[in-house]
Design a protein around this motif. Structure first.
Motif, PDB file in Angstrom:
ATOM      1  N   GLY A 198      19.446 -11.179  45.396  1.00 43.23           N
ATOM      2  CA  GLY A 198      18.229 -10.706  44.753  1.00 43.23           C
ATOM      3  C   GLY A 198      17.018 -10.667  45.660  1.00 43.23           C
ATOM      4  O   GLY A 198      16.417  -9.608  45.866  1.00 43.23           O
ATOM      5  N   ARG A 199      16.658 -11.788  46.258  1.00 47.17           N
ATOM      6  CA  ARG A 199      15.444 -11.887  47.064  1.00 47.17           C
ATOM      7  C   ARG A 199      15.389 -10.879  48.210  1.00 47.17           C
ATOM      8  O   ARG A 199      14.323 -10.274  48.458  1.00 47.17           O
ATOM      9  N   PRO A 200      16.506 -10.644  48.956  1.00 49.34           N
ATOM     10  CA  PRO A 200      16.433  -9.687  50.069  1.00 49.34           C
ATOM     11  C   PRO A 200      16.001  -8.285  49.642  1.00 49.34           C
ATOM     12  O   PRO A 200      15.412  -7.549  50.438  1.00 49.34           O
ATOM     13  N   ARG A 201      16.252  -7.919  48.398  1.00 45.58           N
ATOM     14  CA  ARG A 201      15.901  -6.576  47.929  1.00 45.58           C
ATOM     15  C   ARG A 201      14.415  -6.447  47.617  1.00 45.58           C
ATOM     16  O   ARG A 201      13.912  -5.330  47.444  1.00 45.58           O
ATOM     17  N   TRP A 202      13.711  -7.557  47.542  1.00 47.67           N
ATOM     18  CA  TRP A 202      12.272  -7.531  47.242  1.00 47.67           C
ATOM     19  C   TRP A 202      11.407  -7.913  48.435  1.00 47.67           C
ATOM     20  O   TRP A 202      10.183  -7.913  48.348  1.00 47.67           O
ATOM     21  N   ILE A 203      12.029  -8.256  49.560  1.00 46.37           N
ATOM     22  CA  ILE A 203      11.265  -8.696  50.727  1.00 46.37           C
ATOM     23  C   ILE A 203      10.433  -7.542  51.289  1.00 46.37           C
ATOM     24  O   ILE A 203      10.902  -6.410  51.416  1.00 46.37           O
ATOM     25  N   ARG A 204       9.174  -7.848  51.598  1.00 44.23           N
ATOM     26  CA  ARG A 204       8.257  -6.906  52.232  1.00 44.23           C
ATOM     27  C   ARG A 204       7.678  -7.566  53.486  1.00 44.23           C
ATOM     28  O   ARG A 204       7.917  -8.732  53.760  1.00 44.23           O
ATOM     29  N   GLU A 205       6.871  -6.822  54.231  1.00 41.72           N
ATOM     30  CA  GLU A 205       6.274  -7.366  55.456  1.00 41.72           C
ATOM     31  C   GLU A 205       5.415  -8.594  55.172  1.00 41.72           C
ATOM     32  O   GLU A 205       5.333  -9.511  55.980  1.00 41.72           O
ATOM     33  N   ARG A 206       4.756  -8.611  53.986  1.00 43.23           N
ATOM     34  CA  ARG A 206       3.833  -9.701  53.670  1.00 43.23           C
ATOM     35  C   ARG A 206       4.507 -10.845  52.893  1.00 43.23           C
ATOM     36  O   ARG A 206       3.836 -11.776  52.469  1.00 43.23           O
ATOM     37  N   THR A 207       5.826 -10.778  52.727  1.00 37.74           N
ATOM     38  CA  THR A 207       6.510 -11.744  51.868  1.00 37.74           C
ATOM     39  C   THR A 207       6.372 -13.183  52.362  1.00 37.74           C
ATOM     40  O   THR A 207       6.029 -14.081  51.605  1.00 37.74           O
ATOM     41  N   GLY A 208       6.626 -13.416  53.614  1.00 38.12           N
ATOM     42  CA  GLY A 208       6.540 -14.773  54.136  1.00 38.12           C
ATOM     43  C   GLY A 208       7.686 -15.646  53.647  1.00 38.12           C
ATOM     44  O   GLY A 208       8.736 -15.142  53.230  1.00 38.12           O
ATOM     45  N   PRO A 209       7.492 -16.982  53.639  1.00 39.37           N
ATOM     46  CA  PRO A 209       8.599 -17.895  53.324  1.00 39.37           C
ATOM     47  C   PRO A 209       8.777 -18.210  51.844  1.00 39.37           C
ATOM     48  O   PRO A 209       9.615 -19.036  51.494  1.00 39.37           O
ATOM     49  N   LEU A 213       9.737 -14.683  44.371  1.00 42.00           N
ATOM     50  CA  LEU A 213       8.866 -13.532  44.618  1.00 42.00           C
ATOM     51  C   LEU A 213       8.571 -12.770  43.339  1.00 42.00           C
ATOM     52  O   LEU A 213       9.338 -12.801  42.383  1.00 42.00           O
ATOM     53  N   GLY A 214       7.442 -12.061  43.364  1.00 49.32           N
ATOM     54  CA  GLY A 214       7.156 -11.077  42.344  1.00 49.32           C
ATOM     55  C   GLY A 214       7.795  -9.758  42.735  1.00 49.32           C
ATOM     56  O   GLY A 214       8.318  -9.615  43.847  1.00 49.32           O
ATOM     57  N   VAL A 215       7.737  -8.774  41.850  1.00 49.38           N
ATOM     58  CA  VAL A 215       8.421  -7.497  42.111  1.00 49.38           C
ATOM     59  C   VAL A 215       7.842  -6.759  43.304  1.00 49.38           C
ATOM     60  O   VAL A 215       8.514  -5.910  43.904  1.00 49.38           O
ATOM     61  N   ARG A 216       6.597  -7.072  43.709  1.00 49.96           N
ATOM     62  CA  ARG A 216       5.982  -6.411  44.865  1.00 49.96           C
ATOM     63  C   ARG A 216       6.199  -7.187  46.159  1.00 49.96           C
ATOM     64  O   ARG A 216       5.659  -6.836  47.199  1.00 49.96           O
ATOM     65  N   GLY A 217       6.959  -8.259  46.094  1.00 48.43           N
ATOM     66  CA  GLY A 217       7.304  -8.980  47.308  1.00 48.43           C
ATOM     67  C   GLY A 217       6.414 -10.151  47.643  1.00 48.43           C
ATOM     68  O   GLY A 217       6.679 -10.860  48.619  1.00 48.43           O
ATOM     69  N   GLY A 218       5.353 -10.392  46.873  1.00 47.84           N
ATOM     70  CA  GLY A 218       4.491 -11.541  47.116  1.00 47.84           C
ATOM     71  C   GLY A 218       4.996 -12.782  46.411  1.00 47.84           C
ATOM     72  O   GLY A 218       5.934 -12.729  45.604  1.00 47.84           O
ATOM     73  N   ARG A 219       4.383 -13.912  46.718  1.00 50.36           N
ATOM     74  CA  ARG A 219       4.757 -15.166  46.068  1.00 50.36           C
ATOM     75  C   ARG A 219       4.494 -15.062  44.565  1.00 50.36           C
ATOM     76  O   ARG A 219       3.458 -14.555  44.144  1.00 50.36           O
ATOM     77  N   ILE A 220       5.417 -15.554  43.768  1.00 50.56           N
ATOM     78  CA  ILE A 220       5.271 -15.490  42.312  1.00 50.56           C
ATOM     79  C   ILE A 220       4.104 -16.372  41.866  1.00 50.56           C
ATOM     80  O   ILE A 220       3.773 -17.365  42.529  1.00 50.56           O
ATOM     81  N   ASP A 221       3.455 -15.994  40.759  1.00 48.41           N
ATOM     82  CA  ASP A 221       2.334 -16.779  40.242  1.00 48.41           C
ATOM     83  C   ASP A 221       2.735 -17.481  38.949  1.00 48.41           C
ATOM     84  O   ASP A 221       3.737 -17.149  38.318  1.00 48.41           O
ATOM     85  N   ALA A 222       1.899 -18.458  38.551  1.00 48.88           N
ATOM     86  CA  ALA A 222       2.223 -19.287  37.391  1.00 48.88           C
ATOM     87  C   ALA A 222       2.288 -18.473  36.104  1.00 48.88           C
ATOM     88  O   ALA A 222       3.120 -18.746  35.227  1.00 48.88           O
ATOM     89  N   GLY A 223       1.415 -17.498  35.955  1.00 46.42           N
ATOM     90  CA  GLY A 223       1.428 -16.673  34.749  1.00 46.42           C
ATOM     91  C   GLY A 223       2.748 -15.944  34.571  1.00 46.42           C
ATOM     92  O   GLY A 223       3.272 -15.853  33.449  1.00 46.42           O
ATOM     93  N   THR A 224       3.298 -15.424  35.658  1.00 45.17           N
ATOM     94  CA  THR A 224       4.590 -14.729  35.591  1.00 45.17           C
ATOM     95  C   THR A 224       5.699 -15.705  35.201  1.00 45.17           C
ATOM     96  O   THR A 224       6.567 -15.379  34.386  1.00 45.17           O
ATOM     97  N   VAL A 225       5.673 -16.902  35.766  1.00 46.59           N
ATOM     98  CA  VAL A 225       6.696 -17.901  35.425  1.00 46.59           C
ATOM     99  C   VAL A 225       6.619 -18.254  33.945  1.00 46.59           C
ATOM    100  O   VAL A 225       7.647 -18.377  33.267  1.00 46.59           O
ATOM    101  N   ARG A 226       5.406 -18.399  33.420  1.00 46.00           N
ATOM    102  CA  ARG A 226       5.267 -18.726  31.989  1.00 46.00           C
ATOM    103  C   ARG A 226       5.853 -17.605  31.124  1.00 46.00           C
ATOM    104  O   ARG A 226       6.534 -17.873  30.125  1.00 46.00           O
ATOM    105  N   ARG A 227       5.595 -16.374  31.487  1.00 48.18           N
ATOM    106  CA  ARG A 227       6.150 -15.244  30.717  1.00 48.18           C
ATOM    107  C   ARG A 227       7.674 -15.240  30.781  1.00 48.18           C
ATOM    108  O   ARG A 227       8.350 -14.941  29.784  1.00 48.18           O
ATOM    109  N   ILE A 228       8.221 -15.568  31.932  1.00 47.97           N
ATOM    110  CA  ILE A 228       9.680 -15.623  32.086  1.00 47.97           C
ATOM    111  C   ILE A 228      10.270 -16.671  31.150  1.00 47.97           C
ATOM    112  O   ILE A 228      11.257 -16.418  30.450  1.00 47.97           O
ATOM    113  N   VAL A 229       9.664 -17.858  31.122  1.00 49.70           N
ATOM    114  CA  VAL A 229      10.192 -18.940  30.283  1.00 49.70           C
ATOM    115  C   VAL A 229      10.128 -18.567  28.812  1.00 49.70           C
ATOM    116  O   VAL A 229      11.105 -18.729  28.073  1.00 49.70           O
TER     117      VAL A 229
END
Length: 299
Positions: A198-209, A213-229
């Motif tokens: 999964g993760r390799p398909r979302w990696i972008r230049e700005r992804t980092g470690p 990840l979010g769908v745009r390749g950045g670090r996921i945020d708390a609001g997104t995690v809450r919606r997932i749960v």
């Protein structure tokens, strides 16, 4: 707000961020409380922190109580005022610290909402596709339940924080305190599926470690995690609606019910005080009483 209050407020903010190194969430909460208090003080004609005394502190908190603020809110606002007056005294703006005279507002603790063992198993056994979002969401649910970590701690995880050989993850908790938390095989398998397929398909230049990840390749945020749960729990009928903190409560409660000692659970959750962890003993007792009333013929 008068210029004298503006300067004091800005200096207090720098103190919270740089000297006390508090989390952004805590800083925002403290500043919101202090801002409300300083606006109240300005309405009386005051222009500098020198006008603060125990009477005006109690009057403001009294108005907050009369306005119907909850005990938890009053407790936090008392703590915010104490932090501000202590800082003002150290800066020489106040001859003495009136915050020391404030009583401790006890917030009171509601029993946290937890899932039963079968409910949690049903949530984690929902069929998962090979879509990156599905793989990520499953890994998040497994990790939250397996480790009991906070949502902010989960969002801050990096790929190298997972030690697959030792079955642990490295977590940066409150106050930037690092701890190592054990993690079970089901969660590790879900992480491997996400990291490999999964993760390799979302990696972008700005992804980092970042691990998640979010769908745009950045670090996921708390609001997104809450919606997932919330979305995952909604897929299993009869499951109580809760968020990431509810999964943290659930993990701790299930460990205690399974025979773990309170000190071990404290280490797992990263609580500074054992008293904070003791609420979970109340949860287990409450659940025991409920089961007793339901099952015992002479309850």
């Amino acid at each position: 707000m008068a210029p004298g209050f503006e300067e004091a407020r800005e200096a207090f903010e720098r103190h919270l961020r740089a000297e006390r190194d508090l989390s952004p969430h805590t800083v925002r909460a403290y500043l919101a409380d202090v801002d409300a208090f300083l606006r109240y003080l300005a309405l009386s004609g005051a222009e500098t922190p020198a006008a603060i005394d125990i009477t005006v502190l109690r009057n403001w908190l009294g108005e907050q109580h009369d306005a119907g603020r909850s005990r938890a809110t009053l407790a936090r606002r008392t703590a915010s005022l104490r932090a501000f007056t202590a800082y003002a005294h150290r800066q020489g703006w106040l001859d003495s610290d009136p915050g020391l005279l404030l009583g401790t507002a006890k917030a009171g603790r509601a029993l946290p909402k937890v899932l039963g063992h079968e409910q949690m198993a049903a949530v984690l056994n929902v069929p998962v596709t090979t879509d990156p979002k599905d793989l990520r969401d499953q890994a998040i649910m497994e990790v939250l339940y397996a480790t009991g970590i906070r949502v902010g701690e989960l969002c801050a995880l990096d790929v190298d924080d997972v030690d697959r050989e030792r079955h642990t993850i490295r977590v940066l908790g409150k106050g930037r305190k690092e701890r190592v938390v054990p993690i079970g095989l089901p969660a590790l398998r879900a992480l491997d599926a996400w990291c490999v397929r999964g993760r390799p398909r979302w990696i972008r230049e700005r992804t980092g470690p970042a691990l998640f990840l979010g769908v745009r390749g950045g670090r996921i945020d708390a609001g997104t995690v809450r919606r997932i749960v919330h979305a995952r729990l909604a897929r299993v009928e009869g499951t109580p609606d809760t968020g990431p903190h509810g999964l943290r409560h659930t993990a701790a409660t299930h460990m205690l019910e399974g025979g773990a000692d309170l000190r071990s659970v404290q280490e797992l959750l990263g609580h500074a005080s054992l008293g904070t962890t003791q609420i979970y003993t109340h949860v287990s007792i409450d659940r025991l009483r409920a089961a007793y009333r339901q099952a015992h013929p002479r309850a």
